[in-house]
Design a protein around this motif. Structure first.
Motif: not given
Length: 181
Positions: A178-179, A166-172, A52-54
């Motif tokens: 936020k945490n 890059l999308a994975h890095v940004k999401a993480l 399911y990953k982008p």
């Protein structure tokens, strides 16, 4: 003894008398990998899993052949992805096919069934009018099982680590900030 179908199977399973299963047929002489829907992957080893990953992912790579799929947001299954683009690198040439998410038209130079050495890549466009999802179903067939030795990609092993995008890095980073912020 004649088999009575579902009734016999139900009675046997309730009383612990399961009918012996037929052995699975041997792996075909021509290994096949399919990526369908959001994508449900059946790799060359017949392992089934969801991916399911982008982002861009290598489905198969060996020698001068690399099959890459781009997974984007599904209009139907928001948290899941569908294949919006297929790219094949063969030597110094690139072949691609993309699907427009609004009108379901395809663009690119990758034929719906094309051979690259001992690898055959085929795709089928899926455009459900009622559902509104536009994506590709992809099939990769390797001519010789020995061609899988040393191969990489999602189609080779379900435990293959996904390429970091890059999308994975940004999401993480967003999640971690936020945490802690």
């Amino acid at each position: 003894v004649e088999h009575l179908g579902c009734i016999e199977d139900t009675l046997r399973s309730r009383h612990g008398c399961k009918r012996p299963r037929k052995p699975r047929p041997p792996i075909s002489r021509r290994p096949v990998c399919t990526l369908r829907g959001d994508p449900h992957v059946t790799n060359f080893k017949r392992q089934k899993f969801n991916h399911y990953k982008p982002g861009y992912f290598t489905a198969y790579q060996k020698g001068n052949v690399q099959v890459i799929v781009k997974q984007g947001v599904s209009t139907t299954w928001k948290k899941r992805r569908t294949i919006h683009k297929v790219k094949v690198l063969h030597g110094k040439k690139a072949y691609t096919i993309s699907v427009n998410q609004k009108n379901c038209k395809t663009t690119g130079n990758l034929k719906s069934k094309q051979k690259f050495g001992g690898v055959e890549v085929s795709w089928q466009k899926s455009c459900r009018r009622r559902v509104g999802d536009r994506h590709f179903n992809v099939k990769i067939v390797v001519k010789n099982p020995k061609a899988l030795k040393g191969a990489k990609g999602t189609c080779v092993n379900k435990n293959h680590p996904a390429e970091l995008t890059l999308a994975h890095v940004k999401a993480l980073a967003n999640k971690l900030c936020k945490n802690f912020g």
